[in-house]
Design an enzyme around this catalytic site. Structure first.
Site, PDB file in Angstrom:
ATOM      1  N   ASP A   1       0.292  -4.716   4.861  1.00 29.07           N
ATOM      2  CA  ASP A   1      -1.117  -4.433   4.599  1.00 29.07           C
ATOM      3  C   ASP A   1      -1.858  -5.660   4.046  1.00 29.07           C
ATOM      4  O   ASP A   1      -3.047  -5.618   3.769  1.00 29.07           O
ATOM      5  CB  ASP A   1      -1.212  -3.245   3.625  1.00 29.07           C
TER       6      ASP A   1
ATOM      7  N   ASP B   1      -5.649   6.392  -0.712  1.00 31.25           N
ATOM      8  CA  ASP B   1      -5.019   5.617   0.371  1.00 31.25           C
ATOM      9  C   ASP B   1      -6.077   4.913   1.238  1.00 31.25           C
ATOM     10  O   ASP B   1      -5.740   4.054   2.049  1.00 31.25           O
ATOM     11  CB  ASP B   1      -4.144   6.546   1.228  1.00 31.25           C
TER      12      ASP B   1
ATOM     13  N   ARG C   1     -10.907  -0.517   2.054  1.00 31.86           N
ATOM     14  CA  ARG C   1     -12.376  -0.602   2.122  1.00 31.86           C
ATOM     15  C   ARG C   1     -12.991  -0.800   0.730  1.00 31.86           C
ATOM     16  O   ARG C   1     -14.051  -1.400   0.598  1.00 31.86           O
ATOM     17  CB  ARG C   1     -12.928   0.645   2.824  1.00 31.86           C
TER      18      ARG C   1
ATOM     19  N   ASP D   1       0.850  -1.193   0.000  1.00 31.98           N
ATOM     20  CA  ASP D   1       0.000   0.000   0.000  1.00 31.98           C
ATOM     21  C   ASP D   1       0.885   1.242   0.000  1.00 31.98           C
ATOM     22  O   ASP D   1       1.343   1.698   1.044  1.00 31.98           O
ATOM     23  CB  ASP D   1      -0.917  -0.016   1.240  1.00 31.98           C
TER      24      ASP D   1
ATOM     25  N   GLU E   1      -7.915   2.548   0.420  1.00 32.88           N
ATOM     26  CA  GLU E   1      -8.137   1.558  -0.638  1.00 32.88           C
ATOM     27  C   GLU E   1      -8.663   0.230  -0.106  1.00 32.88           C
ATOM     28  O   GLU E   1      -9.365  -0.486  -0.819  1.00 32.88           O
ATOM     29  CB  GLU E   1      -6.826   1.328  -1.414  1.00 32.88           C
TER      30      GLU E   1
ATOM     31  N   LYS F   1       1.563   8.031   0.286  1.00 29.93           N
ATOM     32  CA  LYS F   1       1.947   8.098   1.707  1.00 29.93           C
ATOM     33  C   LYS F   1       3.260   8.858   1.867  1.00 29.93           C
ATOM     34  O   LYS F   1       4.086   8.880   0.956  1.00 29.93           O
ATOM     35  CB  LYS F   1       2.139   6.675   2.257  1.00 29.93           C
TER      36      LYS F   1
HETATM   37  N1  BES Z   1      -3.242   0.330   5.246  1.00 29.86           N
HETATM   38  C1  BES Z   1      -3.614   1.595   5.744  1.00 29.86           C
HETATM   39  C2  BES Z   1      -3.901   1.589   7.242  1.00 29.86           C
HETATM   40  C3  BES Z   1      -2.713   1.347   8.138  1.00 29.86           C
HETATM   41  C4  BES Z   1      -1.982   2.407   8.628  1.00 29.86           C
HETATM   42  C5  BES Z   1      -2.385   0.063   8.512  1.00 29.86           C
HETATM   43  C6  BES Z   1      -0.911   2.169   9.458  1.00 29.86           C
HETATM   44  C7  BES Z   1      -1.311  -0.165   9.339  1.00 29.86           C
HETATM   45  C8  BES Z   1      -0.580   0.881   9.820  1.00 29.86           C
HETATM   46  C9  BES Z   1      -4.875   2.074   5.041  1.00 29.86           C
HETATM   47  O1  BES Z   1      -5.047   1.664   3.734  1.00 29.86           O
HETATM   48  C10 BES Z   1      -4.810   3.573   5.029  1.00 29.86           C
HETATM   49  O2  BES Z   1      -3.923   4.096   4.451  1.00 29.86           O
HETATM   50  N2  BES Z   1      -5.769   4.184   5.675  1.00 29.86           N
HETATM   51  C11 BES Z   1      -5.823   5.603   5.772  1.00 29.86           C
HETATM   52  C12 BES Z   1      -7.264   6.032   5.649  1.00 29.86           C
HETATM   53  C13 BES Z   1      -7.463   7.501   5.442  1.00 29.86           C
HETATM   54  C14 BES Z   1      -6.901   7.913   4.096  1.00 29.86           C
HETATM   55  C15 BES Z   1      -8.925   7.807   5.515  1.00 29.86           C
HETATM   56  C16 BES Z   1      -5.257   6.016   7.117  1.00 29.86           C
HETATM   57  O3  BES Z   1      -5.425   5.289   8.099  1.00 29.86           O
HETATM   58  O4  BES Z   1      -4.608   7.061   7.178  1.00 29.86           O
HETATM   59 ZN    ZN Z   2      -4.087  -0.144   3.234  1.00 26.43          ZN
HETATM   60 ZN    ZN Z   3      -4.037   2.935   2.326  1.00 27.17          ZN
END
Ligand code: BES
Ligand code: ZN
Ligand code: ZN
Length: 471
Positions: free
Chosen positions: A258, A317, A321, A240, A319, A247
């Protein structure tokens, strides 16, 4: 290292080291009190003191209950592996802690060395768990099942820990089909053209910029006379990067993890089939790589999901969901399950809400939450419920599509992600579904409890405990 269960008195067993667990209030009366005092050993939980000449390893514990024994056994095995002894013995204090002992040594002794050019060599060959308990058959049963569950947890960790150049959506499907072959599971892999026929517009969009085609993996364990049917869904983002909503460099590191939800599903299927449980279990994995490129999906895109619900992309990001929306919809069509559980490293917000050590549990049924929480505490995995509410649900409203993939306010981000998934759970399944956000618990860069650096296998022990209890 070989772990054996022996039915005999402790002093009958010949081993280089005897491992003993000591509480603070037992220190004074302990056989080695004088040396331990000189060594400054205070019997703090997870501290150890090696009395090399006596062949004794003393381990501090706060209590002799499972959680403390599991953690102390992990500290013990690390100390043993760092020594040059070849064998050790541990007396089983009670039936109720045998499982924790096995998990402590197997999980705490885990190492991932695939990419080290020089393999560390430990001299430790045998570990004897010893008891003269009359009900030895029961001990054997606990020993065998705990070993299966701990090894399945390490199997999950191995896949999580593999680098993203090795595990991509294609190779993850090979891992799954190899597991299927070894454990007699059914396995179907859908490639991108199949996903297109299934109208999985959300999942396909996420993987579009990757050179590795996305896959949907369906594994099934179908024993005769199954008492219940269970669907497990796993987020399998083999990487991811965040996509165009890229990111930050420091947040991108570790994002090979991920795929941990998918890996947990594989580990659970491995354990359930080896334990020969009387439940039918289906695993559905959405394996996708979220990358950047000229054909990447974009913030502002509107996706048409398999369920026909349209989704406004506001952040690429968010993604996981999108992938889960399509996989959950597909899974509900394919299998009429009694329970539907999804495992996903879904939000950083879950970690902010609960810390790194607790899995976030979301869903509608209070009874199911209660049963799962109990299984969690029996298995030694911490879980906490994050409650849905109608106000947070409104934050997912989109002006141009049926729903937005991110909430309009940042607070409660783990819950709004859970509520997004809820949109794809059919009315008749609302009370059968639970979502596990394992973003905090699935991976660690600092060892804690029986977890060492890397993937933890979060979800495996807890789900095995729940499934074993199904009547
Ligand atoms: N895979 C990440 C969530 C994550 C973050 C898992 C840190 C493990 C450690 C997910 O896809 C993500 O990036 N989520 C975003 C959502 C936001 C853009 C609404 C997040 O948590 O910042
Ligand atoms: Zn993710
Ligand atoms: Zn993500």
């Amino acid at each position: 290292m070989d772990i054996k269960l022996l039915e005999t008195e402790l002093n009958e067993v010949v081993a280089d080291v005897n491992v003993v667990f000591v509480k603070k209030d037992e220190l004074e009366a302990c056989e080695h009190a004088a040396i331990l005092q000189k060594a400054g050993f205070m019997a703090e939980q997870d501290t150890t003191c090696f009395l090399y000449e006596k062949g004794v390893l003393v381990c501090g514990v706060d209590s002799k209950k499972s959680d403390d024994i599991r953690s102390a056994a992990s500290a013990a095995i690390k100390a043993l592996k760092a020594s040059n002894f070849q064998s050790a013995k541990i007396e089983i204090l009670s039936k109720s802690v045998l499982g924790a002992l096995v998990e402590g040594v197997v999980l705490g002794g885990y190492e991932f060395n695939d990419y080290k050019s020089e393999q560390k060599k430990s001299t430790l060959e045998s570990l004897f768990l010893v008891s003269s308990d009359l009900d030895f058959t029961k001990l054997e049963e606990i020993f065998t099942s705990s070993l299966i569950i701990a090894n399945a947890t390490n199997f999950t960790r191995d896949i999580v820990n593999k680098a993203p150049q090795e595990i991509n959506p294609q190779t993850l499907s090979h891992v799954a089909s190899n597991l299927a072959k070894e454990n007699n599971l059914e396995c179907i892999v859908l490639q991108e053209d199949d996903l297109a026929k299934e109208n999985m517009g959300a999942m396909l969009a996420v993987g579009r910029a990757s050179v590795h085609g996305s896959t949907l993996i369906h594994l099934a364990y179908k024993p005769q006379n199954a008492k219940k049917v269970i669907t497990l869904v796993g987020k399998g983002l083999t990487y991811d990067s965040g996509g165009l909503s890229l990111k930050q460099p420091t947040s991108m590191v570790t994002m090979k993890m991920d795929k941990a939800g998918a890996c947990a599903v594989l580990g659970i299927l491995k354990a359930v089939s080896e334990l020969k449980l009387d439940v039918e279990v289906h695993g559905f994995i959405g394996a996708v790589e979220n990358m950047v490129g000229g054909n990447a999906y974009k913030p502002d895109d509107v996706l048409v999901s398999r369920s026909k619900t349209t989704i406004e992309v506001r952040n690429t990001d968010a993604e996981g969901r999108l992938v889960l929306a399509d996989v959950l919809d597909y899974a509900q069509d394919k299998v009429h399950a009694d329970y539907i559980f999804d495992f996903a490293t879904l939000t950083g917000a879950c970690m902010i809400a609960l810390g790194q050590y607790t899995t976030g549990l979301m869903g509608h049924s209070h009874k199911l939450k209660h049963d799962i929480s109990r299984a969690g505490s029996d298995a030694g995995e911490m879980i906490s419920s994050l409650p849905f509410n109608r106000h947070l649900k409104k934050l997912l409203k989109s002006e141009i599509a049926d729903i937005s993939n991110t909430a309009s306010k940042p607070y409660g981000g783990a819950i709004t992600a859970g509520l997004f998934l809820d949109k794809f759970i059919r009315e008749e399944n609302k009370n059968k579904w639970m979502h596990f956000d394992i973003a905090g618990t699935a991976y660690t860069e600092t060892p804690w409890d029986c977890n060492v650096y890397g993937g933890t296998g979060a979800g495996v022990r807890l789900m095995c405990e729940f499934l074993r209890d199904i009547k």
